[in-house]
Design a protein around this motif. Structure first.
Motif, mmCIF file in Angstrom:
data_model
loop_
_atom_site.group_PDB
_atom_site.id
_atom_site.type_symbol
_atom_site.label_atom_id
_atom_site.label_comp_id
_atom_site.label_asym_id
_atom_site.label_seq_id
_atom_site.Cartn_x
_atom_site.Cartn_y
_atom_site.Cartn_z
ATOM 1 N N PHE A 36 0.837 -1.190 0.000
ATOM 2 C CA PHE A 36 0.000 0.000 0.000
ATOM 3 C C PHE A 36 0.877 1.247 0.000
ATOM 4 N N THR A 37 0.377 2.300 -0.640
ATOM 5 C CA THR A 37 1.087 3.572 -0.656
ATOM 6 C C THR A 37 0.117 4.694 -0.322
ATOM 7 N N ILE A 38 0.463 5.484 0.684
ATOM 8 C CA ILE A 38 -0.354 6.630 1.055
ATOM 9 C C ILE A 38 0.238 7.870 0.398
ATOM 10 N N SER A 39 -0.617 8.741 -0.101
ATOM 11 C CA SER A 39 -0.134 9.951 -0.765
ATOM 12 C C SER A 39 -1.172 11.053 -0.607
ATOM 13 N N ARG A 40 -0.852 12.236 -1.126
ATOM 14 C CA ARG A 40 -1.774 13.369 -0.983
ATOM 15 C C ARG A 40 -1.645 14.284 -2.173
ATOM 16 N N ASP A 41 -2.705 15.025 -2.394
ATOM 17 C CA ASP A 41 -2.729 16.094 -3.388
ATOM 18 C C ASP A 41 -3.044 17.365 -2.632
ATOM 19 N N ASN A 42 -2.040 18.206 -2.450
ATOM 20 C CA ASN A 42 -2.221 19.418 -1.660
ATOM 21 C C ASN A 42 -3.282 20.340 -2.258
ATOM 22 N N ALA A 43 -3.300 20.449 -3.555
ATOM 23 C CA ALA A 43 -4.228 21.364 -4.210
ATOM 24 C C ALA A 43 -5.676 20.930 -4.008
ATOM 25 N N LYS A 44 -5.889 19.631 -3.887
ATOM 26 C CA LYS A 44 -7.248 19.113 -3.736
ATOM 27 C C LYS A 44 -7.593 18.778 -2.295
ATOM 28 N N ASN A 45 -6.640 18.953 -1.393
ATOM 29 C CA ASN A 45 -6.862 18.576 0.014
ATOM 30 C C ASN A 45 -7.363 17.141 0.121
ATOM 31 N N THR A 46 -6.745 16.292 -0.650
ATOM 32 C CA THR A 46 -7.199 14.917 -0.741
ATOM 33 C C THR A 46 -6.054 13.956 -0.463
ATOM 34 N N MET A 47 -6.375 12.923 0.271
ATOM 35 C CA MET A 47 -5.432 11.859 0.599
ATOM 36 C C MET A 47 -5.833 10.610 -0.171
ATOM 37 N N TYR A 48 -4.847 9.820 -0.544
ATOM 38 C CA TYR A 48 -5.109 8.600 -1.298
ATOM 39 C C TYR A 48 -4.458 7.400 -0.612
ATOM 40 N N LEU A 49 -5.012 6.243 -0.897
ATOM 41 C CA LEU A 49 -4.378 4.993 -0.485
ATOM 42 C C LEU A 49 -4.399 4.064 -1.690
ATOM 43 N N GLN A 50 -3.240 3.875 -2.288
ATOM 44 C CA GLN A 50 -3.105 2.942 -3.396
ATOM 45 C C GLN A 50 -2.822 1.566 -2.818
ATOM 46 N N MET A 51 -3.695 0.631 -3.114
ATOM 47 C CA MET A 51 -3.557 -0.724 -2.569
ATOM 48 C C MET A 51 -3.318 -1.696 -3.724
ATOM 49 N N ASN A 52 -2.194 -2.358 -3.681
ATOM 50 C CA ASN A 52 -1.831 -3.328 -4.711
ATOM 51 C C ASN A 52 -1.775 -4.737 -4.125
ATOM 52 N N SER A 53 -1.824 -5.720 -5.006
ATOM 53 C CA SER A 53 -1.728 -7.122 -4.582
ATOM 54 C C SER A 53 -2.681 -7.423 -3.435
ATOM 55 N N LEU A 54 -3.923 -7.041 -3.619
ATOM 56 C CA LEU A 54 -4.906 -7.204 -2.553
ATOM 57 C C LEU A 54 -5.153 -8.678 -2.234
ATOM 58 N N LYS A 55 -5.410 -8.936 -0.972
ATOM 59 C CA LYS A 55 -5.651 -10.283 -0.471
ATOM 60 C C LYS A 55 -7.038 -10.338 0.162
ATOM 61 N N PRO A 56 -7.640 -11.512 0.254
ATOM 62 C CA PRO A 56 -8.949 -11.609 0.910
ATOM 63 C C PRO A 56 -8.940 -11.056 2.334
ATOM 64 N N GLU A 57 -7.821 -11.187 3.022
ATOM 65 C CA GLU A 57 -7.737 -10.674 4.394
ATOM 66 C C GLU A 57 -7.698 -9.153 4.460
ATOM 67 N N ASP A 58 -7.601 -8.487 3.318
ATOM 68 C CA ASP A 58 -7.690 -7.030 3.285
ATOM 69 C C ASP A 58 -9.148 -6.558 3.285
ATOM 70 N N THR A 59 -10.074 -7.475 3.212
ATOM 71 C CA THR A 59 -11.493 -7.128 3.228
ATOM 72 C C THR A 59 -11.860 -6.443 4.539
ATOM 73 N N ALA A 60 -12.383 -5.230 4.428
ATOM 74 C CA ALA A 60 -12.726 -4.441 5.613
ATOM 75 C C ALA A 60 -13.379 -3.146 5.164
ATOM 76 N N ALA A 61 -13.940 -2.446 6.125
ATOM 77 C CA ALA A 61 -14.341 -1.061 5.898
ATOM 78 C C ALA A 61 -13.126 -0.189 6.190
ATOM 79 N N TYR A 62 -12.783 0.646 5.250
ATOM 80 C CA TYR A 62 -11.613 1.517 5.388
ATOM 81 C C TYR A 62 -12.074 2.923 5.753
ATOM 82 N N TYR A 63 -11.470 3.454 6.803
ATOM 83 C CA TYR A 63 -11.837 4.771 7.320
ATOM 84 C C TYR A 63 -10.672 5.737 7.196
ATOM 85 N N CYS A 64 -10.968 6.962 6.760
ATOM 86 C CA CYS A 64 -9.932 7.982 6.795
ATOM 87 C C CYS A 64 -10.105 8.812 8.068
#
Length: 124
Positions: free
Chosen positions: A65-93
């Motif tokens: 996973f990689t966390i990043s941000r766009d300052n101009a948009k005041n937005t945060m991102y979470l890029q998730m790669n190679s997802l596994k069934p155990e990653d199943t969840a509700a994700y909260y910022c």
């Protein structure tokens, strides 16, 4: 501070997904992602101080996973790669008006603002 998370969905194991969290209503010093699976406690995924000064990942997210941000948009991102069934969840910022010590970025109790969860389901 209001947080709006989006980007969840149903994917297959090995797929990628990018979550977004838009912040409004004030400046933030730190933001992060946590997740909660049914019957389990909410756990830390990744977080950073908005103006630099530290990024932290959990053991399971590091390298996938990689966390990043766009300052101009005041937005945060979470890029998730190679997802596994155990990653199943509700994700909260989450966000805090002030910076957080790097060693405490993984502590959900220091974040004062939370968005609604976005569901990520990974099928095998």
């Amino acid at each position: 501070v209001q947080l709006q998370a989006s980007g969840g969905g149903l994917v297959q194991a090995g797929d990628s997904l990018r979550l977004s969290c838009a912040a409004s209503g004030g400046s933030v010093g730190a933001m992060g992602w946590f997740r909660q699976a049914p019957g389990k406690e909410r756990e830390f995924v990744a977080a950073f101080n908005w103006s630099g000064g530290g990024t932290s990942y959990s053991d399971f997210s590091k390298g996938r996973f990689t966390i990043s941000r766009d300052n101009a948009k005041n937005t945060m991102y979470l890029q998730m790669n190679s997802l596994k069934p155990e990653d199943t969840a509700a994700y909260y910022c989450a966000a805090n008006r002030n910076r957080i010590a790097v060693g405490s970025l993984g502590n959900l109790r220091v974040f004062g603002y939370w968005g609604q969860g976005t569901q990520v389901t990974v099928s095998s």
